[in-house]
Design a protein around this motif. Structure first.
Motif: not given
Length: 241
Positions: A41-46, A48-53, A101-107, A109-111
């Motif tokens: 989930a971290a490899v996927i969401a982090t 993307v979250g950084w890009l959004i932020g 289920l893990a992606i939302p929280s990591i996403l 947190g990243a953005y």
């Protein structure tokens, strides 16, 4: 109190080291599913979250998807993906459910970690001639690390609890004992396995809490606004503390 004593007696019984699924093996399986799913989930969401932020684009969609994913019933998702993947791919189906289920929280947190940074710090970096990649890697990522770890913390606690449900489709873990105890009406076994799951969650939560404290960068002045003063964080999904 007698049931609680019986539960601890069940945990520390020498019989837990034998049988078709020894307790240490079940704990190892539980942790493997937890860390493996959170890592994927971290490899996927982090990123993307950084890009959004960093760009400020897609935040509304990310908030919507995060909220929608949090509303998914864990058991229903596990069973649904098991049926979609096929009964022969129960491990893959379980991991896919845990990752979702893990992606939302990591996403979040990243953005949110990047959006919480004082914009004057980023403007100062641009004024110094830093490229967008340098701003992301040298300013935004280090200053947003604390909230990203908060996302990992929330995701890990979510998954370590949900892995218990995975035993329903036969993937092992500590949920195996809970289901077996229900079938045998062995309440000491049910409570004992539940205590071990709670203990794992508390240990992991404590480790992430320590990691978050050391991840806060030392600066001469405030660099990250508080959640209450940051609109992005006020609207983003919050993490347990």
């Amino acid at each position: 109190m007698n049931l609680l004593a019986e539960a601890f007696a069940w945990i520390f019984s020498p019989q837990r080291l034998t049988g078709s699924l020894p307790l240490p093996t079940a704990i190892a399986q539980h942790l493997a599913f937890t860390f493996g799913s959170v890592a994927i989930a971290a490899v996927i969401a982090t990123p993307v979250g950084w890009l959004i932020g960093h760009t400020g684009r897609g935040r509304e969609l990310a908030v919507f998807l995060s909220g929608a994913a949090r509303a998914l019933p864990a058991l229903g998702l596990v069973v649904l993906l098991w049926l979609v993947f096929g009964v022969a791919f129960k491990t893959e189906a379980a991991v896919a459910a845990f990752v979702v289920l893990a992606i939302p929280s990591i996403l979040a947190g990243a953005y949110a970690g990047i959006e919480a940074i004082d914009r004057t710090v980023i403007d100062a970096g641009r004024a110094m001639g830093m490229t967008e990649w340098q701003i992301l890697f040298r300013i935004e990522m280090p200053l947003g690390l604390s909230l990203l770890i908060g996302g990992f913390r929330s995701a890990t606690l979510q998954v370590v609890a949900t892995v218990t449900i995975g035993a329903y489709i036969g993937v092992g873990g500590l949920g195996y004992y809970i289901l077996q105890g229900i079938a045998l009406r062995d309440f000491a076994e049910i409570l004992g396995a539940s205590i071990v799951v709670v203990a794992l969650a508390l240990v992991l939560d404590g480790l992430f809490a320590l990691l978050a404290r050391f991840a806060v960068p030392r600066t001469d002045g405030p660099r990250v606004r508080s959640a209450a003063s940051t609109p992005a964080l006020a609207r983003a999904p919050q993490f347990s503390r």
